[in-house]
Design an enzyme around this catalytic site. Structure first.
Site, PDB file in Angstrom:
ATOM      1  CG  ASP A   1      50.097  -0.820 -54.166  1.00  0.00           C
ATOM      2  OD1 ASP A   1      49.052  -0.175 -54.096  1.00  0.00           O
ATOM      3  OD2 ASP A   1      50.113  -2.060 -54.316  1.00  0.00           O
TER       4      ASP A   1
ATOM      5  CB  VAL B   1      51.579  -2.373 -63.518  1.00  0.00           C
ATOM      6  CG1 VAL B   1      50.281  -1.654 -63.842  1.00  0.00           C
ATOM      7  CG2 VAL B   1      52.252  -1.722 -62.305  1.00  0.00           C
TER       8      VAL B   1
END
Ligand code: IMP
Length: 181
Positions: free
Chosen positions: A104, A155
């Site tokens: 990320d 997610v």
């Protein structure tokens, strides 16, 4: 399998994930055939992918595990990384592959690589199941092996959690924002 009610959209189905693991496993087999790599799962998120990837690698290897913290119960990286469980393997002179669930901000991994480089491995690479594409953001680390790219959404599934839930979903999906807001 029916979709979990908290999931807004499935990004990778079970079949797509299986194909990704096979492809990455074949690449690693090719690159590490005579190197007896040490593959390292970062607990806990990467464990599900790790199990599939390892079985797709067709050369001798050894496994180890690390647990590092960055998130707490929220959805953003804190920027500091704590090693909670360290490797049991001496990695000096070894070919090491860190298996990650998702990149990320990349801060967790970047910090982890700094620590591992000091232990003088022969090589150190990253295999990431997912890379989150964040507009205008250049992550500090670049995985050699990438399963797929996803948009900047939170997610879950296939090892990834929100507050420790959803790790056991066999697919990867976007969590409905109302679940965490
Ligand atoms: P980073 O330091 O921002 O790259 O975050 C790395 C870790 O945060 C990953 O290994 C995941 O465990 C977790 N993470 C980042 N994005 C997500 C997400 O969308 N869902 C679940 N966990 C995530």
């Amino acid at each position: 399998m029916s979709m979990h009610p908290d999931i807004e959209q499935v990004l990778f189905s079970e079949d797509e994930i299986a194909a990704i693991a096979k492809r990455m496993g074949a690449q690693i087999t090719e690159d590490y055939r005579d190197k007896n790599p040490l593959i390292v799962a970062t607990l806990r998120g990467a464990v599900v992918f790790f199990a599939d990837l390892a079985r797709a690698i067709e050369c001798p290897l050894t496994m180890d595990f690390m647990r590092v913290y960055s998130y707490g119960a929220g959805t953003k990286s804190s920027g500091t990384v704590t090693i909670d469980t360290d490797l049991r393997t001496d990695i000096e002179g070894r070919h090491v592959i860190i298996v990650e669930d998702i990149l990320d901000s990349g801060l967790t991994l970047s910090k982890l690589l700094d620590v591992l480089r000091e232990r003088k491995p022969a090589s150190l690479e990253i295999a990431a199941f997912l890379v989150k594409d964040i507009e205008g953001y250049e992550p500090p680390v670049h995985p050699r092996y990438v399963g797929g790219h996803i948009p900047d959404a939170f997610v879950v599934g296939y090892g990834l959690d929100y507050a420790e839930r959803y790790r056991n979903l066999p697919y990867l999906g976007v969590l409905k924002p109302e679940v965490y807001s």
